[in-house]
Scaffold this motif. Structure first.
Motif, PDB file in Angstrom:
ATOM      1  N   ASP A 168       0.840  -1.202   0.000  1.00  0.00           N
ATOM      2  CA  ASP A 168       0.000   0.000   0.000  1.00  0.00           C
ATOM      3  C   ASP A 168       0.875   1.252   0.000  1.00  0.00           C
ATOM      4  OD1 ASP A 168      -2.308  -1.481  -0.004  1.00  0.00           O
ATOM      5  OD2 ASP A 168      -2.793  -1.145   2.109  1.00  0.00           O
ATOM      6  N   VAL A 169       0.380   2.292  -0.668  1.00  0.00           N
ATOM      7  CA  VAL A 169       1.132   3.543  -0.819  1.00  0.00           C
ATOM      8  C   VAL A 169       0.250   4.718  -0.416  1.00  0.00           C
ATOM      9  CG1 VAL A 169       2.275   5.093  -2.471  1.00  0.00           C
ATOM     10  CG2 VAL A 169       2.564   2.614  -2.675  1.00  0.00           C
ATOM     11  N   PHE A 170       0.846   5.653   0.328  1.00  0.00           N
ATOM     12  CA  PHE A 170       0.140   6.853   0.764  1.00  0.00           C
ATOM     13  C   PHE A 170       1.016   8.074   0.497  1.00  0.00           C
ATOM     14  CE2 PHE A 170      -1.651   3.377   3.048  1.00  0.00           C
ATOM     15  CZ  PHE A 170      -2.995   3.679   3.192  1.00  0.00           C
ATOM     16  N   PHE A 171       0.379   9.140   0.013  1.00  0.00           N
ATOM     17  CA  PHE A 171       1.061  10.411  -0.221  1.00  0.00           C
ATOM     18  C   PHE A 171       0.478  11.441   0.731  1.00  0.00           C
ATOM     19  CE2 PHE A 171       1.204  14.516  -2.648  1.00  0.00           C
ATOM     20  CZ  PHE A 171       2.567  14.724  -2.495  1.00  0.00           C
ATOM     21  N   LEU A 172       1.336  12.042   1.547  1.00  0.00           N
ATOM     22  CA  LEU A 172       0.892  12.946   2.601  1.00  0.00           C
ATOM     23  C   LEU A 172       1.388  14.360   2.325  1.00  0.00           C
ATOM     24  CD1 LEU A 172       1.761  10.669   5.651  1.00  0.00           C
ATOM     25  CD2 LEU A 172      -0.405  10.841   4.451  1.00  0.00           C
ATOM     26  N   GLU A 173       0.471  15.206   1.898  1.00  0.00           N
ATOM     27  CA  GLU A 173       0.833  16.607   1.731  1.00  0.00           C
ATOM     28  C   GLU A 173       1.000  17.258   3.102  1.00  0.00           C
ATOM     29  OE1 GLU A 173      -1.080  18.815  -1.536  1.00  0.00           O
ATOM     30  OE2 GLU A 173      -2.411  17.085  -1.693  1.00  0.00           O
ATOM     31  N   THR A 174       1.768  18.334   3.142  1.00  0.00           N
ATOM     32  CA  THR A 174       1.938  19.046   4.405  1.00  0.00           C
ATOM     33  C   THR A 174       0.575  19.475   4.937  1.00  0.00           C
ATOM     34  OG1 THR A 174       2.294  21.094   3.166  1.00  0.00           O
ATOM     35  CG2 THR A 174       4.253  19.891   3.895  1.00  0.00           C
ATOM     36  N   GLY A 175       0.455  19.467   6.263  1.00  0.00           N
ATOM     37  CA  GLY A 175      -0.806  19.845   6.891  1.00  0.00           C
ATOM     38  C   GLY A 175      -1.758  18.692   7.117  1.00  0.00           C
ATOM     39  N   THR A 176      -1.440  17.511   6.578  1.00  0.00           N
ATOM     40  CA  THR A 176      -2.308  16.347   6.748  1.00  0.00           C
ATOM     41  C   THR A 176      -2.047  15.691   8.098  1.00  0.00           C
ATOM     42  OG1 THR A 176      -2.278  15.918   4.359  1.00  0.00           O
ATOM     43  CG2 THR A 176      -2.990  14.116   5.793  1.00  0.00           C
ATOM     44  N   ILE A 177      -3.068  15.595   8.927  1.00  0.00           N
ATOM     45  CA  ILE A 177      -2.935  14.880  10.198  1.00  0.00           C
ATOM     46  C   ILE A 177      -2.751  13.394   9.897  1.00  0.00           C
ATOM     47  CG2 ILE A 177      -4.144  14.194  12.302  1.00  0.00           C
ATOM     48  CD1 ILE A 177      -5.489  16.895  12.355  1.00  0.00           C
ATOM     49  N   HIS A 178      -1.806  12.756  10.610  1.00  0.00           N
ATOM     50  CA  HIS A 178      -1.538  11.351  10.306  1.00  0.00           C
ATOM     51  C   HIS A 178      -0.886  10.645  11.493  1.00  0.00           C
ATOM     52  CE1 HIS A 178       2.175  13.533   9.174  1.00  0.00           C
ATOM     53  NE2 HIS A 178       2.805  12.450   9.601  1.00  0.00           N
ATOM     54  N   ALA A 179      -0.926   9.321  11.442  1.00  0.00           N
ATOM     55  CA  ALA A 179      -0.221   8.488  12.420  1.00  0.00           C
ATOM     56  C   ALA A 179      -0.023   7.109  11.824  1.00  0.00           C
ATOM     57  CB  ALA A 179      -1.004   8.385  13.724  1.00  0.00           C
ATOM     58  N   ILE A 180       1.152   6.542  12.067  1.00  0.00           N
ATOM     59  CA  ILE A 180       1.419   5.158  11.688  1.00  0.00           C
ATOM     60  C   ILE A 180       0.940   4.276  12.832  1.00  0.00           C
ATOM     61  CG2 ILE A 180       3.186   3.477  11.061  1.00  0.00           C
ATOM     62  CD1 ILE A 180       4.925   5.864  10.150  1.00  0.00           C
ATOM     63  N   GLY A 181       0.091   3.306  12.519  1.00  0.00           N
ATOM     64  CA  GLY A 181      -0.450   2.434  13.547  1.00  0.00           C
ATOM     65  C   GLY A 181       0.492   1.300  13.905  1.00  0.00           C
ATOM     66  N   SER A 182       0.221   0.655  15.019  1.00  0.00           N
ATOM     67  CA  SER A 182       1.077  -0.428  15.502  1.00  0.00           C
ATOM     68  C   SER A 182       1.107  -1.585  14.510  1.00  0.00           C
ATOM     69  CB  SER A 182       0.586  -0.918  16.863  1.00  0.00           C
ATOM     70  OG  SER A 182      -0.714  -1.456  16.758  1.00  0.00           O
ATOM     71  N   GLY A 183       2.273  -2.222  14.423  1.00  0.00           N
ATOM     72  CA  GLY A 183       2.429  -3.391  13.569  1.00  0.00           C
ATOM     73  C   GLY A 183       2.796  -3.098  12.136  1.00  0.00           C
ATOM     74  N   VAL A 184       3.099  -1.834  11.817  1.00  0.00           N
ATOM     75  CA  VAL A 184       3.389  -1.449  10.434  1.00  0.00           C
ATOM     76  C   VAL A 184       4.880  -1.152  10.267  1.00  0.00           C
ATOM     77  CG1 VAL A 184       2.849   0.135   8.549  1.00  0.00           C
ATOM     78  CG2 VAL A 184       1.084  -0.461  10.209  1.00  0.00           C
ATOM     79  N   LEU A 185       5.452  -1.682   9.195  1.00  0.00           N
ATOM     80  CA  LEU A 185       6.828  -1.390   8.785  1.00  0.00           C
ATOM     81  C   LEU A 185       6.749  -0.661   7.454  1.00  0.00           C
ATOM     82  CD1 LEU A 185       9.945  -1.910   9.190  1.00  0.00           C
ATOM     83  CD2 LEU A 185       9.613  -3.992   7.830  1.00  0.00           C
ATOM     84  N   ILE A 186       7.295   0.540   7.392  1.00  0.00           N
ATOM     85  CA  ILE A 186       7.161   1.320   6.164  1.00  0.00           C
ATOM     86  C   ILE A 186       8.501   1.872   5.694  1.00  0.00           C
ATOM     87  CG2 ILE A 186       4.811   2.036   6.792  1.00  0.00           C
ATOM     88  CD1 ILE A 186       5.966   4.886   7.157  1.00  0.00           C
ATOM     89  N   ALA A 187       8.552   2.167   4.398  1.00  0.00           N
ATOM     90  CA  ALA A 187       9.597   3.010   3.824  1.00  0.00           C
ATOM     91  C   ALA A 187       9.001   4.400   3.687  1.00  0.00           C
ATOM     92  CB  ALA A 187      10.026   2.481   2.460  1.00  0.00           C
ATOM     93  N   GLU A 188       9.743   5.407   4.147  1.00  0.00           N
ATOM     94  CA  GLU A 188       9.259   6.783   4.111  1.00  0.00           C
ATOM     95  C   GLU A 188      10.221   7.640   3.296  1.00  0.00           C
ATOM     96  OE1 GLU A 188       7.241   9.150   7.514  1.00  0.00           O
ATOM     97  OE2 GLU A 188       9.369   9.679   7.645  1.00  0.00           O
ATOM     98  N   ILE A 189       9.650   8.391   2.368  1.00  0.00           N
ATOM     99  CA  ILE A 189      10.413   9.313   1.523  1.00  0.00           C
ATOM    100  C   ILE A 189       9.844  10.697   1.774  1.00  0.00           C
ATOM    101  CG2 ILE A 189      10.974   9.946  -0.853  1.00  0.00           C
ATOM    102  CD1 ILE A 189      10.035   6.680  -1.135  1.00  0.00           C
ATOM    103  N   GLN A 190      10.703  11.680   2.042  1.00  0.00           N
ATOM    104  CA  GLN A 190      10.202  12.988   2.446  1.00  0.00           C
ATOM    105  C   GLN A 190      11.212  14.077   2.129  1.00  0.00           C
ATOM    106  OE1 GLN A 190      10.344  11.686   6.759  1.00  0.00           O
ATOM    107  NE2 GLN A 190      11.304  13.686   6.957  1.00  0.00           N
TER     108      GLN A 190
END
Length: 319
Positions: A168-190
């Protein structure tokens, strides 16, 4: 400088919510049982990546860019960002829920912190069955409604919670409220930034019984109260690059490799590959390099072509 694929020493970060997946899944030399982040490529002050291989081994990223700006970054990147490496690459292991948070835009971050904002994307590498992400509002909101729910400890009632799985892929623009939930391993590009406004931390305390700082007032002006869909729908085809994110700050493609891919560079820009699954070799001017899940490699702009062989899922990031 004879250009070659550059890897860096992982910068490992303990986090109150971290775990052991960076070691268990990605073979990182974690520093404790609560290791939450591996910063793969960084020029954030105080956390400058150090080259781990080849002739440049032991030198930091800022130093080698200063000596070889065009060769490493590329002309287009130099024109837009100067010698500032514009991106930050991480792997994140959330054993527990991260705080509910957001990042300010460029204008606000520059004004308040003399920093870039933090537009970012997530690629889910692994997730437990019940794992989810918090991403934005369920419907358009406003400051009054937000503050009311924050004060009543009912903020989650306003926010979108999305179950996730690997890929799964998510794109987060600035100002977007967010949180990574428990049990998730992600690659983050920023964007290169470490500015975060923490809104809610689940009543959590550290080993000394202290709560982490919240940034309630700072966040009010930074929040995007509109509905901002963030999940990216895509279909990846073997041995072909598929666009995931295209924005002013970076482009990310998925590249599923099964066999051989003859890769060509993106004119005027460096490229970074993050290996999300599998194992591949890169052959550059007769020299072969091997990468596996959890590896991140910087391809200097001077390298024009690579023969990629193996079976893997790669994230390809460029400007």
């Amino acid at each position: 400088m004879k250009a070659y694929p550059i890897q860096f020493e992982a910068i490992l970060k303990e986090r109150i919510w971290g775990g052991t997946k960076l070691k268990d899944y990605l073979n990182k030399p974690i520093i404790s049982e609560i290791t939450g982040e591996s910063w793969e490529i960084s020029t954030v002050p105080g956390d400058i990546s150090v080259v781990a291989n080849g002739d440049l081994k032991g030198r930091n990223l800022n130093e080698i860019i200063a000596d070889f700006p065009k060769e490493i970054l590329g002309e287009r990147v130099l024109e837009n960002f100067g010698q500032q490496f514009p991106l930050l690459f991480k792997f994140i292991d959330a054993r527990e829920d991260l705080s509910i948070q957001l990042h300010p835009n460029d204008e606000l971050a520059k004004k308040r912190h003399n920093s870039f904002g933090k537009t970012e994307m997530w690629y889910v590498m692994q997730a437990e069955e019940q794992s989810r992400l918090v991403v934005g509002f369920k419907k358009a909101s406003n400051q009054k409604e937000y503050v009311q729910h924050l004060e009543n400890n009912s903020l989650l009632e306003l926010l979108e919670e999305i179950p996730v799985k690997a890929g799964d892929v998510f794109f987060l623009e600035t100002g977007t409220i967010h949180a990574i939930g428990s049990g998730v391993l992600i690659a983050e590009i920023q964007q290169t930034s470490d500015v975060t406004y923490r809104l809610y931390d689940w009543g959590r305390v550290d080993a000394e019984g202290k709560s982490r700082e919240l940034h309630t007032e700072l966040a009010l002006e930074a929040i995007n109260y509109e509905l901002t869909p963030s999940k990216i729908t895509y279909t990846a085809n073997e041995n072909q690059a598929t666009e995931l994110v295209h924005c002013p700050y970076f482009n990310t493609d998925a590249l599923p490799v099964d066999g051989t891919v003859k890769w060509k560079s993106h004119e005027g820009s460096f490229t970074v590959f993050m290996c999300a699954e599998g194992k591949v070799t890169f052959t550059v001017e007769g020299v072969t390099y091997t990468y596996q899940k959890g590896d991140t490699v910087l391809i200097p702009a001077e390298i024009s072509s690579i023969v990629i062989e193996g079976k893997a899922t790669l994230l390809e990031i460029f400007l």
